[in-house]
Design a protein around this motif. Structure first.
Motif, PDB file in Angstrom:
ATOM      1  N   THR A 111      55.138  18.107  22.489  1.00  0.00           N
ATOM      2  CA  THR A 111      54.916  17.067  23.397  1.00  0.00           C
ATOM      3  C   THR A 111      56.211  16.349  23.474  1.00  0.00           C
ATOM      4  O   THR A 111      57.060  16.391  22.579  1.00  0.00           O
ATOM      5  CB  THR A 111      54.089  15.888  22.826  1.00  0.00           C
ATOM      6  OG1 THR A 111      52.833  16.489  22.734  1.00  0.00           O
ATOM      7  CG2 THR A 111      53.731  14.776  23.853  1.00  0.00           C
TER       8      THR A 111
ATOM      9  N   GLY B 112      55.914  12.927  27.818  1.00  0.00           N
ATOM     10  CA  GLY B 112      54.660  12.857  27.659  1.00  0.00           C
ATOM     11  C   GLY B 112      53.964  14.230  28.270  1.00  0.00           C
ATOM     12  O   GLY B 112      52.879  14.416  27.889  1.00  0.00           O
TER      13      GLY B 112
ATOM     14  N   LEU C 178      53.528  18.678  27.806  1.00  0.00           N
ATOM     15  CA  LEU C 178      53.604  19.426  27.012  1.00  0.00           C
ATOM     16  C   LEU C 178      54.617  20.689  27.197  1.00  0.00           C
ATOM     17  O   LEU C 178      54.542  21.233  28.483  1.00  0.00           O
ATOM     18  CB  LEU C 178      52.457  20.315  26.875  1.00  0.00           C
ATOM     19  CG  LEU C 178      51.185  19.398  26.199  1.00  0.00           C
ATOM     20  CD1 LEU C 178      49.791  19.903  26.363  1.00  0.00           C
ATOM     21  CD2 LEU C 178      51.517  18.869  24.769  1.00  0.00           C
TER      22      LEU C 178
ATOM     23  N   ARG D  77      56.314  23.651  31.298  1.00  0.00           N
ATOM     24  CA  ARG D  77      56.109  22.504  30.828  1.00  0.00           C
ATOM     25  C   ARG D  77      54.770  21.963  31.544  1.00  0.00           C
ATOM     26  O   ARG D  77      54.660  22.468  32.850  1.00  0.00           O
ATOM     27  CB  ARG D  77      57.282  21.529  31.538  1.00  0.00           C
ATOM     28  CG  ARG D  77      56.996  19.982  31.646  1.00  0.00           C
ATOM     29  CD  ARG D  77      58.325  19.222  32.012  1.00  0.00           C
ATOM     30  NE  ARG D  77      57.875  17.917  32.317  1.00  0.00           N
ATOM     31  CZ  ARG D  77      57.582  17.199  33.274  1.00  0.00           C
ATOM     32  NH1 ARG D  77      57.201  17.776  34.497  1.00  0.00           N
ATOM     33  NH2 ARG D  77      57.235  15.900  33.392  1.00  0.00           N
TER      34      ARG D  77
ATOM     35  N   THR E  93      52.341  19.021  32.636  1.00  0.00           N
ATOM     36  CA  THR E  93      52.050  17.564  32.834  1.00  0.00           C
ATOM     37  C   THR E  93      50.765  17.228  32.437  1.00  0.00           C
ATOM     38  O   THR E  93      49.614  18.082  32.314  1.00  0.00           O
ATOM     39  CB  THR E  93      52.497  16.841  34.137  1.00  0.00           C
ATOM     40  OG1 THR E  93      51.558  17.302  34.884  1.00  0.00           O
ATOM     41  CG2 THR E  93      53.813  17.206  34.650  1.00  0.00           C
ATOM     42  N   VAL E  94      50.474  15.921  32.214  1.00  0.00           N
ATOM     43  CA  VAL E  94      49.188  15.512  31.824  1.00  0.00           C
ATOM     44  C   VAL E  94      48.121  15.597  33.220  1.00  0.00           C
ATOM     45  O   VAL E  94      47.010  15.805  32.750  1.00  0.00           O
ATOM     46  CB  VAL E  94      48.902  13.857  31.446  1.00  0.00           C
ATOM     47  CG1 VAL E  94      49.714  13.675  30.068  1.00  0.00           C
ATOM     48  CG2 VAL E  94      49.723  12.988  32.564  1.00  0.00           C
TER      49      VAL E  94
ATOM     50  N   THR F 275      60.624  18.500  19.080  1.00  0.00           N
ATOM     51  CA  THR F 275      61.201  17.540  19.766  1.00  0.00           C
ATOM     52  C   THR F 275      62.137  16.453  18.728  1.00  0.00           C
ATOM     53  O   THR F 275      61.808  16.300  17.813  1.00  0.00           O
ATOM     54  CB  THR F 275      60.063  16.509  20.313  1.00  0.00           C
ATOM     55  OG1 THR F 275      59.075  17.466  21.196  1.00  0.00           O
ATOM     56  CG2 THR F 275      60.642  15.423  21.021  1.00  0.00           C
TER      57      THR F 275
END
Length: 73
Positions: free
Chosen positions: A3, A7, A9, A21, A23-24, A43
């Motif tokens: 993450t 926000g 992944l 990438r 997104t939510v 991260t």
């Protein structure tokens, strides 16, 4: 997968030399890392995505939350 500070992944696409990438909301982006064969991700406390390369090197990816782009150091 990790993450990111945005926000989303983040994931590697090893054979394709890309960083991905999600997104939510389910939007998928892919970013070229030519000749890199990325493997592992982490991260960092600075908000960077650290990418381990098959060559033994590292890439520091800084997600730019405002512009929707990223920068590889």
């Amino acid at each position: 997968m990790v993450t990111g500070p945005d926000g989303a992944l983040w994931f590697t696409e090893w054979a394709a030399n890309r960083l991905g990438r999600i997104t939510v909301d389910g939007a998928i982006s892919e970013f070229e890392l030519p000749g890199s064969e990325p493997h592992g991700l982490a991260t960092g406390p600075d908000g960077a995505i650290w990418v381990a390369m098959e060559s033994g090197g590292l890439a520091r990816v800084m997600p730019d939350r405002l512009a929707g782009r990223f920068v590889v150091d």
